[in-house]
Structure formats: structure tokens, C-alpha cells
Design a protein around this motif. Structure first.
Motif, PDB file in Angstrom:
ATOM      1  N   GLY A 116       0.810  -1.207   0.000  1.00 11.43           N
ATOM      2  CA  GLY A 116       0.000   0.000   0.000  1.00 11.43           C
ATOM      3  C   GLY A 116       0.844   1.257   0.000  1.00 11.43           C
ATOM      4  O   GLY A 116       2.069   1.224  -0.140  1.00 11.43           O
ATOM      5  N   VAL A 117       0.146   2.372   0.163  1.00 13.15           N
ATOM      6  CA  VAL A 117       0.767   3.694   0.110  1.00 13.15           C
ATOM      7  C   VAL A 117       0.244   4.513   1.280  1.00 13.15           C
ATOM      8  O   VAL A 117      -0.917   4.361   1.700  1.00 13.15           O
ATOM      9  CB  VAL A 117       0.443   4.412  -1.218  1.00 13.15           C
ATOM     10  CG1 VAL A 117       1.136   5.765  -1.283  1.00 13.15           C
ATOM     11  CG2 VAL A 117       0.851   3.555  -2.403  1.00 13.15           C
ATOM     12  N   LEU A 130      -2.733   9.342   5.557  1.00 12.04           N
ATOM     13  CA  LEU A 130      -3.752   8.419   5.065  1.00 12.04           C
ATOM     14  C   LEU A 130      -3.069   7.188   4.487  1.00 12.04           C
ATOM     15  O   LEU A 130      -2.258   7.295   3.559  1.00 12.04           O
ATOM     16  CB  LEU A 130      -4.632   9.095   4.027  1.00 12.04           C
ATOM     17  CG  LEU A 130      -5.935   8.376   3.700  1.00 12.04           C
ATOM     18  CD1 LEU A 130      -7.055   9.377   3.471  1.00 12.04           C
ATOM     19  CD2 LEU A 130      -5.790   7.472   2.487  1.00 12.04           C
ATOM     20  N   VAL A 131      -3.400   6.032   5.027  1.00 13.64           N
ATOM     21  CA  VAL A 131      -2.802   4.754   4.627  1.00 13.64           C
ATOM     22  C   VAL A 131      -3.875   3.952   3.894  1.00 13.64           C
ATOM     23  O   VAL A 131      -4.987   3.774   4.410  1.00 13.64           O
ATOM     24  CB  VAL A 131      -2.284   3.970   5.844  1.00 13.64           C
ATOM     25  CG1 VAL A 131      -1.545   2.713   5.387  1.00 13.64           C
ATOM     26  CG2 VAL A 131      -1.387   4.846   6.712  1.00 13.64           C
ATOM     27  N   TRP A 174      -8.763   1.818   3.918  1.00 11.53           N
ATOM     28  CA  TRP A 174      -7.882   2.923   4.242  1.00 11.53           C
ATOM     29  C   TRP A 174      -8.158   3.390   5.670  1.00 11.53           C
ATOM     30  O   TRP A 174      -9.210   3.096   6.241  1.00 11.53           O
ATOM     31  CB  TRP A 174      -8.062   4.095   3.273  1.00 11.53           C
ATOM     32  CG  TRP A 174      -9.457   4.665   3.221  1.00 11.53           C
ATOM     33  CD1 TRP A 174     -10.476   4.278   2.390  1.00 11.53           C
ATOM     34  CD2 TRP A 174      -9.990   5.717   4.037  1.00 11.53           C
ATOM     35  NE1 TRP A 174     -11.603   5.014   2.631  1.00 11.53           N
ATOM     36  CE2 TRP A 174     -11.333   5.916   3.636  1.00 11.53           C
ATOM     37  CE3 TRP A 174      -9.474   6.512   5.053  1.00 11.53           C
ATOM     38  CZ2 TRP A 174     -12.165   6.871   4.235  1.00 11.53           C
ATOM     39  CZ3 TRP A 174     -10.291   7.470   5.650  1.00 11.53           C
ATOM     40  CH2 TRP A 174     -11.618   7.640   5.238  1.00 11.53           C
ATOM     41  N   VAL A 175      -7.185   4.107   6.218  1.00  3.87           N
ATOM     42  CA  VAL A 175      -7.317   4.701   7.547  1.00  3.87           C
ATOM     43  C   VAL A 175      -6.594   6.039   7.545  1.00  3.87           C
ATOM     44  O   VAL A 175      -5.533   6.184   6.924  1.00  3.87           O
ATOM     45  CB  VAL A 175      -6.750   3.761   8.640  1.00  3.87           C
ATOM     46  CG1 VAL A 175      -5.268   3.481   8.408  1.00  3.87           C
ATOM     47  CG2 VAL A 175      -6.975   4.328  10.026  1.00  3.87           C
ATOM     48  N   ALA A 212       2.743   4.314   9.969  1.00  2.41           N
ATOM     49  CA  ALA A 212       2.146   3.914   8.701  1.00  2.41           C
ATOM     50  C   ALA A 212       3.004   2.876   7.993  1.00  2.41           C
ATOM     51  O   ALA A 212       2.486   1.895   7.435  1.00  2.41           O
ATOM     52  CB  ALA A 212       1.954   5.141   7.812  1.00  2.41           C
ATOM     53  N   ASP A 213       4.313   3.061   8.020  1.00  2.00           N
ATOM     54  CA  ASP A 213       5.208   2.092   7.399  1.00  2.00           C
ATOM     55  C   ASP A 213       5.125   0.744   8.108  1.00  2.00           C
ATOM     56  O   ASP A 213       5.162  -0.311   7.466  1.00  2.00           O
ATOM     57  CB  ASP A 213       6.636   2.636   7.420  1.00  2.00           C
ATOM     58  CG  ASP A 213       7.610   1.714   6.704  1.00  2.00           C
ATOM     59  OD1 ASP A 213       7.560   1.651   5.457  1.00  2.00           O
ATOM     60  OD2 ASP A 213       8.412   1.048   7.393  1.00  2.00           O
ATOM     61  N   ASP A 214       4.976   0.768   9.434  1.00  6.57           N
ATOM     62  CA  ASP A 214       4.875  -0.476  10.195  1.00  6.57           C
ATOM     63  C   ASP A 214       3.569  -1.206   9.877  1.00  6.57           C
ATOM     64  O   ASP A 214       3.541  -2.440   9.777  1.00  6.57           O
ATOM     65  CB  ASP A 214       4.982  -0.179  11.687  1.00  6.57           C
ATOM     66  CG  ASP A 214       4.961  -1.440  12.534  1.00  6.57           C
ATOM     67  OD1 ASP A 214       5.889  -2.260  12.399  1.00  6.57           O
ATOM     68  OD2 ASP A 214       4.002  -1.612  13.315  1.00  6.57           O
ATOM     69  N   LEU A 215       2.469  -0.453   9.708  1.00  6.61           N
ATOM     70  CA  LEU A 215       1.192  -1.078   9.353  1.00  6.61           C
ATOM     71  C   LEU A 215       1.296  -1.813   8.018  1.00  6.61           C
ATOM     72  O   LEU A 215       0.868  -2.964   7.894  1.00  6.61           O
ATOM     73  CB  LEU A 215       0.090  -0.018   9.283  1.00  6.61           C
ATOM     74  CG  LEU A 215      -0.430   0.566  10.598  1.00  6.61           C
ATOM     75  CD1 LEU A 215      -1.441   1.677  10.313  1.00  6.61           C
ATOM     76  CD2 LEU A 215      -1.072  -0.524  11.453  1.00  6.61           C
ATOM     77  N   LEU A 216       1.860  -1.144   7.033  1.00  5.94           N
ATOM     78  CA  LEU A 216       1.970  -1.758   5.719  1.00  5.94           C
ATOM     79  C   LEU A 216       2.964  -2.918   5.719  1.00  5.94           C
ATOM     80  O   LEU A 216       2.792  -3.898   4.985  1.00  5.94           O
ATOM     81  CB  LEU A 216       2.375  -0.708   4.684  1.00  5.94           C
ATOM     82  CG  LEU A 216       1.344   0.409   4.442  1.00  5.94           C
ATOM     83  CD1 LEU A 216       1.900   1.450   3.479  1.00  5.94           C
ATOM     84  CD2 LEU A 216       0.042  -0.166   3.905  1.00  5.94           C
TER      85      LEU A 216
END
Length: 291
Positions: A45-46, A72-73, A137-138, A152-156
Motif C-alpha cells: 500500500g501507500v 492516510l494509509v 484505508w485509515v 504507517a510504514d509499520d502497518l503496511l
């Protein structure tokens, strides 16, 4: 006092945050947030830096503050199409603090502890391909530091599983997710700009006016075609084979054979008189000679 709606490309500044421009495949808007630039890019994702649109949602009767700065992820096309990836993403979001999660949306994101943050987008413009659900998305409330970027990087990273350490001794082929190469942004709503200077969705009045203008232009084109071609002069049919048109009327040519000095007959043609013609010279017309 209501604030003015925000516009794309005119969002807040992001001091201390490294942004890269959005890509051509990136959406202009996700949910109620305009996208300002990329901060994290992974196969799963982004994450974008974004801000609120400042518009009143007609269904929720809730206005998104244009001063709200969020990270926004959103899952990529491949991750959004995988049930296991969607469930991992939803579980990770439900574990976050409620003050961090400003909003969430997309397919299967209305369940769990933070399901109350879900925002329905059913009345927003619809993507032409309705067979693919919206990508999850969140929106994480930005507090002025780069801690949310790392979050956000950890979530993805926990969705694509690429950074997980090996368990035990490596043996056999490496594990690879089947959707890992489908890293384009997931399905989003299409937000048209119906008029210069407007950045909200097109209403039924705009669509009705556009249809009426199209019908009016079609009717004008039909009327112009009728006026142009109704006074066109009639066209005479082409002469048939073996006939030539005479200036004074309709005449036909009769072929005869006459002897030549060398003894070989040659074909000559003499026009036959038409009903309206009179012979010249006062004599009677001689019949055609025969061989």
C-alpha cells in the motif's frame, strides 16, 4: 462560522516531513481527504500526507475540517483483493489508540473496536468498475512529527510480511505472496470537477443541465442539416449506353455502315431527329444509306 472548502494542491504545509509528489495512478481524493504527497510506498500500500476537504457530508451531516492534517494509509490493488491482507490491516487498525484514528473506510473496515470511525461513502461518486470493492484505508491524525510516518510504514510492513525474520533454518523456496506485484493503488471513488473553481461532487442539477445542453445541440444540428439540403437542385440521371443528350431535346444516335474508298465499310452515326426538330434546307431528309 463555516470554513471555506479546501482544494487539491492547496493544502497545509508539512514542515519537517519529506514528501514526494503523487503518482499519475494516485487518486486525487480518498474519502473526505485531499492528497498532498506520498510519504511511504510499499508493495502492500501507500501512505499519503492529506488534509480535510471542509465539506459537509450530506448523509452523516458531519464536516471535515480543512485544517485536519492526516497520514492516510491505503492498501494496494493486490492487498485489497486478498481477504487475509484485509483482515490483517483491519486488526492492526483496531489495535491503535482511538485518538490516533481520525477516520477509516473501504471494504470490510466497519467492524471491530474502532468500527465507529468508519465513514460510509455510498453517496460519493462511484468508480466505473463496481465489481471491485473500495480499498481499505485509515486516516491517522497528524500531530506534527514523523512518528505517524513510521507507524504507517509499520502497518503496511505487517500486511506484506516482507520484513518478518525467518523462523528456523531457511530451507526450500522463499515465501512470496501471490499479490505482491500488484502494487498499484486500490479502487477509489472518482471525483469529477463539474465546473471551474468547484471541487465538490456533481449534483443532479449539473447532470440535468448537461443532458439538456446535449439535446439542444443535437436538435440545432438536425435543423441546420435540413435547411442546408432541402433547396439542393435536382440532379439529372446519367445518359444510358448508346445515347447522347442533345441541347434542344432528347436525341439518339443511329449507327450506319457506308463504303469507304478502299472497299472496306466504315460505321458512321447520324442523329435521328427528335419530335421537336425540323429539317434544315427545306428538303426532305434522306434515309440512311445501306451497304
Amino acid at each position: 462560522m463555516s470554513k471555506q472548502p479546501s482544494t487539491p494542491g492547496a493544502g497545509p504545509t508539512w514542515p519537517g516531513l519529506e514528501l514526494t509528489p503523487t503518482w499519475p495512478d494516485d487518486p486525487v481524493k480518498v474519502g473526505d481527504f485531499w492528497l498532498d504527497g506520498r510519504v511511504v510506498t510499499r508493495p502492500s500500500g501507500v501512505a499519503w500526507a492529506a488534509h480535510g476537504d471542509g465539506l459537509l457530508h450530506p448523509t452523516r451531516q458531519e464536516e471535515t475540517d480543512p485544517d485536519h492534517k492526516v497520514i492516510l494509509v491505503q492498501l494496494s490493488e493486490g492487498a485489497a483483493a486478498d481477504k487475509a491482507a484485509r483482515d490483517r490491516f483491519a486488526g492492526l487498525v483496531n489495535q491503535l489508540h482511538i485518538d490516533v484514528v481520525l477516520a477509516r473506510g473501504g471494504h470490510e473496515q466497519d467492524q471491530g473496536r474502532l468500527g465507529r470511525r468508519f465513514r460510509n461513502e455510498d453517496d460519493d461518486p462511484v468508480d466505473p468498475d463496481e465489481d471491485h470493492p473500495l480499498a481499505p484505508w485509515v486516516a491517522l491524525a497528524y500531530a506534527g512529527d514523523d512518528g505517524l510516518v513510521r507507524l504507517a510504514d509499520d502497518l503496511l510492513a505487517q500486511v506484506d510480511l516482507l520484513d518478518l525474520p525467518h523462523l528456523g533454518r531457511p530451507a526450500g523456496p522463499d515465501f512470496r505472496l501471490h499479490w505482491i506485484d500488484r502494487n498499484r493503488p486500490g479502487t477509489n471513488r472518482i471525483w469529477p470537477l463539474p465546473w471551474p473553481g468547484r471541487y465538490d461532487r456533481a449534483g443532479w442539477v449539473t447532470i440535468l443541465v448537461s443532458w439538456l445542453l446535449m439535446l439542444l445541440m443535437a436538435a440545432i444540428a438536425v435543423i441546420i442539416a435540413i435547411l442546408v439540403f432541402r433547396n439542393a437542385p435536382p440532379q439529372a440521371p446519367p445518359p444510358q449506353a448508346g445515347q447522347t443528350a442533345s441541347p434542344g431535346g432528347t436525341g439518339s444516335a443511329t449507327a450506319t455502315l457506308s463504303p469507304s474508298p478502299g472497299g472496306t465499310p466504315t460505321a458512321t452515326s447520324s442523329p435521328s431527329p427528335s419530335p421537336g426538330d425540323t429539317p434544315s434546307g427545306g428538303g426532305t431528309p434522306t434515309p440512311p444509306s445501306r451497304l
